[in-house]
Design a protein around this motif. Structure first.
Motif, PDB file in Angstrom:
ATOM      1  N   GLN A   1       0.805  -1.217   0.000  1.00 26.33           N
ATOM      2  CA  GLN A   1       0.000   0.000   0.000  1.00 26.33           C
ATOM      3  C   GLN A   1       0.843   1.275   0.000  1.00 26.33           C
ATOM      4  OE1 GLN A   1      -2.660  -0.946   3.377  1.00 26.33           O
ATOM      5  NE2 GLN A   1      -4.345  -0.824   1.940  1.00 26.33           N
ATOM      6  N   GLU A   2       2.106   1.161   0.339  1.00 21.33           N
ATOM      7  CA  GLU A   2       2.992   2.328   0.295  1.00 21.33           C
ATOM      8  C   GLU A   2       3.392   2.692  -1.131  1.00 21.33           C
ATOM      9  OE1 GLU A   2       6.334   1.891   2.868  1.00 21.33           O
ATOM     10  OE2 GLU A   2       5.146   1.029   4.507  1.00 21.33           O
ATOM     11  N   HIS A   3       3.236   1.752  -2.072  1.00 22.29           N
ATOM     12  CA  HIS A   3       3.774   1.964  -3.412  1.00 22.29           C
ATOM     13  C   HIS A   3       2.776   1.703  -4.537  1.00 22.29           C
ATOM     14  CE1 HIS A   3       7.678   2.049  -1.393  1.00 22.29           C
ATOM     15  NE2 HIS A   3       7.344   0.910  -0.810  1.00 22.29           N
ATOM     16  N   PHE A   4       1.647   1.037  -4.250  1.00 22.60           N
ATOM     17  CA  PHE A   4       0.734   0.605  -5.306  1.00 22.60           C
ATOM     18  C   PHE A   4      -0.706   0.903  -4.932  1.00 22.60           C
ATOM     19  CE2 PHE A   4       4.487  -2.099  -5.438  1.00 22.60           C
ATOM     20  CZ  PHE A   4       4.829  -2.092  -6.796  1.00 22.60           C
TER      21      PHE A   4
ATOM     22  N   SER B   1      -3.266  -1.057  -5.750  1.00 25.61           N
ATOM     23  CA  SER B   1      -3.962  -2.305  -5.446  1.00 25.61           C
ATOM     24  C   SER B   1      -2.950  -3.430  -5.369  1.00 25.61           C
ATOM     25  CB  SER B   1      -5.008  -2.616  -6.525  1.00 25.61           C
ATOM     26  OG  SER B   1      -4.375  -2.955  -7.746  1.00 25.61           O
ATOM     27  N   GLN B   2      -3.374  -4.550  -4.813  1.00 27.20           N
ATOM     28  CA  GLN B   2      -2.490  -5.707  -4.757  1.00 27.20           C
ATOM     29  C   GLN B   2      -2.153  -6.202  -6.166  1.00 27.20           C
ATOM     30  OE1 GLN B   2      -3.040  -8.722  -1.674  1.00 27.20           O
ATOM     31  NE2 GLN B   2      -4.751  -7.534  -0.859  1.00 27.20           N
ATOM     32  N   TYR B   3      -3.129  -6.178  -7.070  1.00 30.37           N
ATOM     33  CA  TYR B   3      -2.865  -6.656  -8.426  1.00 30.37           C
ATOM     34  C   TYR B   3      -1.850  -5.766  -9.147  1.00 30.37           C
ATOM     35  CZ  TYR B   3      -3.750  -8.807 -12.963  1.00 30.37           C
ATOM     36  OH  TYR B   3      -3.605  -9.474 -14.148  1.00 30.37           O
ATOM     37  N   ALA B   4      -1.791  -4.510  -8.772  1.00 25.19           N
ATOM     38  CA  ALA B   4      -0.822  -3.603  -9.398  1.00 25.19           C
ATOM     39  C   ALA B   4       0.610  -3.997  -9.104  1.00 25.19           C
ATOM     40  CB  ALA B   4      -1.083  -2.171  -8.927  1.00 25.19           C
ATOM     41  N   THR B   5       0.827  -4.781  -8.053  1.00 18.34           N
ATOM     42  CA  THR B   5       2.188  -5.198  -7.707  1.00 18.34           C
ATOM     43  C   THR B   5       2.715  -6.280  -8.642  1.00 18.34           C
ATOM     44  OG1 THR B   5       1.542  -7.003  -6.185  1.00 18.34           O
ATOM     45  CG2 THR B   5       1.617  -4.768  -5.283  1.00 18.34           C
ATOM     46  N   THR B   6       1.842  -6.851  -9.468  1.00 14.39           N
ATOM     47  CA  THR B   6       2.224  -7.992 -10.298  1.00 14.39           C
ATOM     48  C   THR B   6       3.345  -7.664 -11.257  1.00 14.39           C
ATOM     49  OG1 THR B   6      -0.058  -8.795 -10.197  1.00 14.39           O
ATOM     50  CG2 THR B   6       1.352  -9.705 -11.932  1.00 14.39           C
ATOM     51  N   HIS B   7       3.208  -6.567 -11.993  1.00 11.97           N
ATOM     52  CA  HIS B   7       4.128  -6.223 -13.078  1.00 11.97           C
ATOM     53  C   HIS B   7       3.894  -4.754 -13.430  1.00 11.97           C
ATOM     54  CE1 HIS B   7       5.675  -6.119 -17.281  1.00 11.97           C
ATOM     55  NE2 HIS B   7       6.452  -7.139 -16.903  1.00 11.97           N
TER      56      HIS B   7
ATOM     57  N   TYR C   1     -14.912   3.703  -1.977  1.00  9.81           N
ATOM     58  CA  TYR C   1     -13.537   3.738  -2.484  1.00  9.81           C
ATOM     59  C   TYR C   1     -12.595   3.218  -1.399  1.00  9.81           C
ATOM     60  CZ  TYR C   1      -9.485   5.263  -5.143  1.00  9.81           C
ATOM     61  OH  TYR C   1      -8.310   5.288  -5.863  1.00  9.81           O
ATOM     62  N   PRO C   2     -12.383   1.904  -1.364  1.00 11.17           N
ATOM     63  CA  PRO C   2     -11.568   1.302  -0.295  1.00 11.17           C
ATOM     64  C   PRO C   2     -10.087   1.232  -0.652  1.00 11.17           C
ATOM     65  CG  PRO C   2     -12.589  -0.422  -1.579  1.00 11.17           C
ATOM     66  CD  PRO C   2     -13.026   0.885  -2.198  1.00 11.17           C
ATOM     67  N   PHE C   3      -9.523   2.349  -1.104  1.00 12.15           N
ATOM     68  CA  PHE C   3      -8.134   2.370  -1.538  1.00 12.15           C
ATOM     69  C   PHE C   3      -7.398   3.535  -0.889  1.00 12.15           C
ATOM     70  CE2 PHE C   3     -10.685   0.458  -4.893  1.00 12.15           C
ATOM     71  CZ  PHE C   3     -10.003  -0.725  -5.139  1.00 12.15           C
ATOM     72  N   ILE C   4      -6.080   3.411  -0.809  1.00  9.21           N
ATOM     73  CA  ILE C   4      -5.235   4.442  -0.217  1.00  9.21           C
ATOM     74  C   ILE C   4      -4.366   5.055  -1.303  1.00  9.21           C
ATOM     75  CG2 ILE C   4      -3.323   4.879   1.383  1.00  9.21           C
ATOM     76  CD1 ILE C   4      -4.439   2.616   3.138  1.00  9.21           C
ATOM     77  N   LEU C   5      -4.349   6.376  -1.374  1.00 11.32           N
ATOM     78  CA  LEU C   5      -3.509   7.077  -2.338  1.00 11.32           C
ATOM     79  C   LEU C   5      -2.240   7.553  -1.625  1.00 11.32           C
ATOM     80  CD1 LEU C   5      -6.160   9.182  -4.303  1.00 11.32           C
ATOM     81  CD2 LEU C   5      -5.257   6.921  -4.830  1.00 11.32           C
ATOM     82  N   SER C   6      -1.231   6.709  -1.642  1.00 11.29           N
ATOM     83  CA  SER C   6       0.051   7.076  -1.031  1.00 11.29           C
ATOM     84  C   SER C   6       0.764   8.101  -1.911  1.00 11.29           C
ATOM     85  CB  SER C   6       0.933   5.831  -0.890  1.00 11.29           C
ATOM     86  OG  SER C   6       1.352   5.385  -2.180  1.00 11.29           O
ATOM     87  N   PRO C   7       1.781   8.800  -1.383  1.00  8.83           N
ATOM     88  CA  PRO C   7       2.527   9.747  -2.220  1.00  8.83           C
ATOM     89  C   PRO C   7       3.085   9.109  -3.487  1.00  8.83           C
ATOM     90  CG  PRO C   7       3.061  10.093   0.089  1.00  8.83           C
ATOM     91  CD  PRO C   7       2.209   8.866   0.031  1.00  8.83           C
ATOM     92  N   THR C   8       3.538   7.863  -3.402  1.00  8.09           N
ATOM     93  CA  THR C   8       4.054   7.188  -4.594  1.00  8.09           C
ATOM     94  C   THR C   8       2.948   6.964  -5.618  1.00  8.09           C
ATOM     95  OG1 THR C   8       5.733   6.056  -3.275  1.00  8.09           O
ATOM     96  CG2 THR C   8       5.252   5.136  -5.431  1.00  8.09           C
TER      97      THR C   8
END
Length: 353
Positions: A238-241, A243-249, A329-336
């Motif tokens: 969550q610090e960088h993406f 969603s979890q699926y966004a971490t795939t590639h 909207y169950p998501f976090i918008l981190s600075p990244t």
């Protein structure tokens, strides 16, 4: 999305409406001017009540109640700016196929509303052979050993499994895949992100810039996908993406972030059309206060969108919880993530050299 109003009786309308429930006027959407027109008929020609100097026909898919878009009468095309990209639709006489295809089209037309408003290129296969934007809406064959239909994108071709239009089946998949959000519109926005990665990043000379933000897309995609489904997302995702699926590639990171960018600007336009303001009582934190008045399709830094978005989602999530339903909207918008969204914002605004 903007608000629409019947030009004959001033009734507020939804984007998908084909008939004004108050005055009975036939309605059609004119995509270039982004107007839902109240119409009067003259044989096969339809003219706007507000300006009868224009002549229109309905898209050929109107007869299936799958489209309410208009085509200039002098235009020889049978299909509107959204439906002309369809390559394959399901057999409409079978089972629930017609109803499910209609749901897909409602979502796809909302996507095209945004793409046209953003002035993004929409090449057909005739205009960009082998790489133009094409849709296949496929129903799985219910026979032992039959191939599964995989929703995805491949060099301009976007395939959607018709089963995604079955609310119960889609919710079952959402739960099985531990996704906080899964909708037809979300699918369209994600897959079109892959298309524009090809068109605007890879073919637009932005690869190096994109890799600085999203990572190296040359990493083996299939191996990355297998790794994701075997081990899941890293603990600090969550610090960088988004969603979890966004971490795939990096490709999936771009497509997921692109989809959320479209979520945000569409919802902010709707909030602005309703002139919503968020001013929570007894809370002095300025980041939780906002009057939603901006044009999210206009120029300006992405931070302006985020400053309006965060108070709005806090308020709407709180309303949802009051109704006993999940956060909108169950998501976090981190600075990244905001930096990644800024890349996409500049890309679609044409501000990236």
């Amino acid at each position: 999305m903007q608000l629409f109003q019947c030009q004959k009786c001033s009734q507020l309308l939804y984007f998908e409406n084909t008939l004004c429930e108050t005055c009975g006027s036939t309605l059609g959407y004119e995509p270039i001017g982004a107007r839902l027109q109240a119409l009067q008929a003259d044989e096969d020609i339809w003219r706007p009540i507000a300006d009868p100097s224009y002549d229109y026909r309905f898209c050929a898919n109107a007869k299936y109640s799958a489209c309410n878009w208009l085509i200039p009468a002098e235009n020889s095309d049978l299909f509107c700016l959204a439906c002309r990209h369809n390559r394959t639709i399901p057999a409409l006489a079978e089972g629930e196929n017609l109803l499910r295809w209609q749901k897909l089209e409602y979502a796809k037309h909302r996507l095209f509303y945004q793409l046209i408003k953003l002035r993004l290129p929409l090449p057909t296969n005739a205009e960009l052979p082998g790489h133009g934007l094409v849709f296949d809406f496929l129903a799985e064959v219910q026979q032992p050993g039959a191939a599964k239909v995989m929703t995805g994108h491949d060099d301009g071709l976007i395939t959607l499994n018709l089963q995604e239009a079955d609310d119960a089946a889609r919710e079952k998949l959402r739960a099985e895949m531990h996704e906080p959000y899964r909708t037809l519109l979300g699918h369209f926005r994600h897959e079109i992100g892959h298309f524009y990665w090809d068109l605007l990043v890879r073919d637009g000379g932005k690869l190096d810039r994109c890799r600085e933000v999203f990572g190296d897309d040359r990493d083996d995609y299939n191996q990355a996908l297998q790794r994701h489904y075997q081990f899941g997302a890293p603990a600090d995702w969550q610090e960088h993406f988004i969603s979890q699926y966004a971490t795939t590639h990096p490709w999936e990171d771009f497509a997921e972030t692109w989809a959320h960018y479209l979520h945000i600007i569409d919802t902010l336009e709707t909030a602005s059309a309703f002139r919503l303001g968020v001013h929570p009582g007894r809370i002095d934190d300025p980041e939780l206060h906002a009057d939603i008045t901006l044009n999210p399709y206009g120029e300006g830094p992405v931070e302006g969108l985020i400053q309006a978005w965060l108070p709005l989602t806090f308020a709407v999530n709180s309303l949802n919880r009051s109704m006993g339903i999940a956060d909108l909207y169950p998501f976090i918008l981190s600075p990244t993530v905001v930096t990644k969204m800024g890349f996409i914002h500049d890309l679609v605004q044409g501000r990236m050299n």
